[in-house]
Scaffold this motif. Structure first.
Motif, PDB file in Angstrom:
ATOM      1  N   ASP A 128       0.811  -1.220   0.000  1.00 39.58           N
ATOM      2  CA  ASP A 128       0.000   0.000   0.000  1.00 39.58           C
ATOM      3  C   ASP A 128       0.845   1.270   0.000  1.00 39.58           C
ATOM      4  OD1 ASP A 128       1.019   0.090   2.566  1.00 39.58           O
ATOM      5  OD2 ASP A 128      -0.927   0.188   3.571  1.00 39.58           O
ATOM      6  N   GLY A 129       2.179   1.120  -0.085  1.00 34.67           N
ATOM      7  CA  GLY A 129       3.066   2.272  -0.122  1.00 34.67           C
ATOM      8  C   GLY A 129       3.572   2.728   1.226  1.00 34.67           C
ATOM      9  N   THR A 130       3.114   2.108   2.290  1.00 38.05           N
ATOM     10  CA  THR A 130       3.608   2.445   3.624  1.00 38.05           C
ATOM     11  C   THR A 130       5.059   1.987   3.769  1.00 38.05           C
ATOM     12  OG1 THR A 130       1.394   2.168   4.567  1.00 38.05           O
ATOM     13  CG2 THR A 130       3.260   2.114   6.102  1.00 38.05           C
ATOM     14  N   VAL A 131       5.884   2.844   4.331  1.00 39.08           N
ATOM     15  CA  VAL A 131       7.286   2.507   4.592  1.00 39.08           C
ATOM     16  C   VAL A 131       7.456   2.298   6.091  1.00 39.08           C
ATOM     17  CG1 VAL A 131       9.683   3.234   4.380  1.00 39.08           C
ATOM     18  CG2 VAL A 131       8.028   3.883   2.614  1.00 39.08           C
ATOM     19  N   CYS A 132       7.989   1.158   6.461  1.00 40.75           N
ATOM     20  CA  CYS A 132       8.182   0.852   7.875  1.00 40.75           C
ATOM     21  C   CYS A 132       9.584   0.277   8.076  1.00 40.75           C
ATOM     22  CB  CYS A 132       7.137  -0.140   8.370  1.00 40.75           C
ATOM     23  SG  CYS A 132       7.150  -1.713   7.501  1.00 40.75           S
ATOM     24  N   ARG A 182      10.198  10.176  -4.570  1.00 44.50           N
ATOM     25  CA  ARG A 182       9.218   9.157  -4.895  1.00 44.50           C
ATOM     26  C   ARG A 182       9.921   8.002  -5.611  1.00 44.50           C
ATOM     27  NH1 ARG A 182       3.717  11.208  -4.958  1.00 44.50           N
ATOM     28  NH2 ARG A 182       3.666  13.487  -5.097  1.00 44.50           N
ATOM     29  N   ASP A 183       9.379   6.796  -5.459  1.00 47.11           N
ATOM     30  CA  ASP A 183       9.878   5.647  -6.209  1.00 47.11           C
ATOM     31  C   ASP A 183       8.711   4.704  -6.467  1.00 47.11           C
ATOM     32  OD1 ASP A 183      11.586   3.942  -7.530  1.00 47.11           O
ATOM     33  OD2 ASP A 183      12.994   3.730  -5.865  1.00 47.11           O
ATOM     34  N   ILE A 184       8.910   3.797  -7.400  1.00 49.89           N
ATOM     35  CA  ILE A 184       7.853   2.835  -7.746  1.00 49.89           C
ATOM     36  C   ILE A 184       8.281   1.403  -7.453  1.00 49.89           C
ATOM     37  CG2 ILE A 184       6.845   4.337  -9.501  1.00 49.89           C
ATOM     38  CD1 ILE A 184       8.262   2.632 -11.626  1.00 49.89           C
ATOM     39  N   VAL A 185       9.494   1.211  -6.930  1.00 49.09           N
ATOM     40  CA  VAL A 185      10.026  -0.127  -6.651  1.00 49.09           C
ATOM     41  C   VAL A 185      10.254  -0.282  -5.146  1.00 49.09           C
ATOM     42  CG1 VAL A 185      11.924  -1.728  -7.090  1.00 49.09           C
ATOM     43  CG2 VAL A 185      11.138  -0.209  -8.923  1.00 49.09           C
ATOM     44  N   PRO A 186       9.805  -1.352  -4.516  1.00 43.65           N
ATOM     45  CA  PRO A 186       9.043  -2.469  -5.088  1.00 43.65           C
ATOM     46  C   PRO A 186       7.568  -2.137  -5.292  1.00 43.65           C
ATOM     47  CG  PRO A 186       9.335  -2.832  -2.766  1.00 43.65           C
ATOM     48  CD  PRO A 186      10.111  -1.595  -3.086  1.00 43.65           C
ATOM     49  N   PHE A 187       7.100  -1.068  -4.616  1.00 47.51           N
ATOM     50  CA  PHE A 187       5.751  -0.543  -4.790  1.00 47.51           C
ATOM     51  C   PHE A 187       5.845   0.971  -4.757  1.00 47.51           C
ATOM     52  CE2 PHE A 187       5.568  -4.491  -2.248  1.00 47.51           C
ATOM     53  CZ  PHE A 187       4.867  -5.306  -3.133  1.00 47.51           C
ATOM     54  N   ARG A 188       4.856   1.637  -5.300  1.00 44.93           N
ATOM     55  CA  ARG A 188       4.861   3.092  -5.312  1.00 44.93           C
ATOM     56  C   ARG A 188       4.896   3.629  -3.880  1.00 44.93           C
ATOM     57  NH1 ARG A 188       3.748   6.321  -9.478  1.00 44.93           N
ATOM     58  NH2 ARG A 188       2.919   4.526 -10.627  1.00 44.93           N
ATOM     59  N   HIS A 189       5.848   4.509  -3.590  1.00 42.41           N
ATOM     60  CA  HIS A 189       5.983   5.030  -2.235  1.00 42.41           C
ATOM     61  C   HIS A 189       6.755   6.336  -2.244  1.00 42.41           C
ATOM     62  CE1 HIS A 189       9.811   2.931  -2.883  1.00 42.41           C
ATOM     63  NE2 HIS A 189      10.325   3.689  -1.929  1.00 42.41           N
ATOM     64  N   GLN A 247       1.485  15.728  -0.795  1.00 38.59           N
ATOM     65  CA  GLN A 247       0.781  14.458  -0.951  1.00 38.59           C
ATOM     66  C   GLN A 247      -0.599  14.606  -1.603  1.00 38.59           C
ATOM     67  OE1 GLN A 247       1.037  11.794   2.404  1.00 38.59           O
ATOM     68  NE2 GLN A 247       2.685  12.973   3.314  1.00 38.59           N
ATOM     69  N   ASP A 248      -1.011  15.820  -1.920  1.00 38.28           N
ATOM     70  CA  ASP A 248      -2.330  15.978  -2.519  1.00 38.28           C
ATOM     71  C   ASP A 248      -2.380  15.476  -3.952  1.00 38.28           C
ATOM     72  OD1 ASP A 248      -0.751  17.937  -3.604  1.00 38.28           O
ATOM     73  OD2 ASP A 248      -2.024  19.606  -3.027  1.00 38.28           O
ATOM     74  N   ASP A 249      -1.186  15.248  -4.550  1.00 46.42           N
ATOM     75  CA  ASP A 249      -1.163  14.715  -5.906  1.00 46.42           C
ATOM     76  C   ASP A 249      -0.517  13.332  -5.934  1.00 46.42           C
ATOM     77  OD1 ASP A 249       1.823  16.386  -7.228  1.00 46.42           O
ATOM     78  OD2 ASP A 249       1.393  15.463  -5.289  1.00 46.42           O
ATOM     79  N   ALA A 250      -0.416  12.683  -4.731  1.00 48.85           N
ATOM     80  CA  ALA A 250       0.254  11.380  -4.662  1.00 48.85           C
ATOM     81  C   ALA A 250      -0.610  10.311  -5.335  1.00 48.85           C
ATOM     82  CB  ALA A 250       0.508  11.014  -3.211  1.00 48.85           C
TER      83      ALA A 250
END
Length: 250
Positions: A128-132, A182-189, A247-250
């Motif tokens: 879901d794009g969350t980074v932990c 921003r990056d798209i690997v491994p998921f958009r985040h 983040q309004d255009d994320a």
């Protein structure tokens, strides 16, 4: 042993200049650079000139590798414009830098992980794009076979120190020049530091244990934000100006 670690300058020569000046005020003359030096919509040539003149220990980052292992047509938007700024001397210098090395027999250096310069080590991106923070078992698995008591990495631009179960410590000093992306690997985040300051770390061995101090250094970040915006990268411009990507255009 006492030294400074920098990483992920990404062409931000003003941030690099401020960090070097701050390092000198701390009475430190040994610097480790963990890579990703020039790529980005700022001034890669000027940054490379500064780093090549610096008496430091360097390792190659993934974006540094992109500048020397593929054609300009195969490069991404952060690498192709910088490649055009650099000359043969800059590229030859990068080719001589290893992707990993050991400093003073006591410190292991790499850009991302020991086996891959593109994989996050201390952070994990969820679908879901969350980074932990990464699971300790996964962190330790990637550190298997490294005997040094201190391990340094960069890549995620997140300043963090992790103590392993056997006492070894892994430290990411944070990014000198790019407080968000921003990056798209491994998921958009997105990665966001939360402030525009330039970051580095001071490492000191006392009593057989490593101590880390994270430094946040103010500099003329508005000038770099303006340059990023002028070069068509509003996300980085926002990060350079505030430490956050809108983040309004994320």
């Amino acid at each position: 042993m006492r030294f400074a670690a920098i990483a992920d300058v990404h062409g931000n020569f003003l941030a690099l200049d401020a960090v070097i000046a701050d390092i000198r005020t701390q009475g430190i003359d040994r610097i480790i650079n963990l890579g990703d030096m020039a790529s980005g919509p700022l001034d890669g040539r000027r940054t490379m000139d500064m780093l090549m003149a610096l008496d430091a220990v360097h390792v190659l980052g993934n974006h540094d590798r992109y500048l020397i292992d593929r054609t300009p047509e195969e490069m991404g938007s952060w690498d192709r414009p910088v490649h055009a700024q650099l000359d043969a001397g800059h590229l030859a210098w990068l080719r001589d830098i290893p992707p990993a090395r050991v400093f003073e027999d006591a410190v292991y250096l790499c850009h991302a992980t020991p086996s891959n310069d593109e994989i996050y080590w201390l952070e994990t991106v969820r679908p879901d794009g969350t980074v932990c923070m990464s699971d300790i078992a996964d962190i330790e698995r990637a550190a298997a076979g490294i005997p040094q008591s201190l391990i340094l990495c960069g890549h995620t631009h997140v300043a963090r120190a992790v103590r392993l179960g056997d006492g070894r410590m892994i430290v990411n000093p944070g990014s000198v020049g790019s407080p968000g992306y921003r990056d798209i690997v491994p998921f958009r985040h997105m990665m966001e530091a939360g402030s525009p300051d330039a970051r580095y770390a001071i490492l000191e061995q006392r009593g057989g244990r490593w101590h880390v101090t994270f430094r946040h250094v103010p500099y003329d970040h508005e000038a770099m934000a303006s340059l990023a915006r002028q070069n068509g990268h509003p996300d980085l411009a926002n990060a350079l100006a505030t430490g956050w990507i809108r983040q309004d255009d994320a």
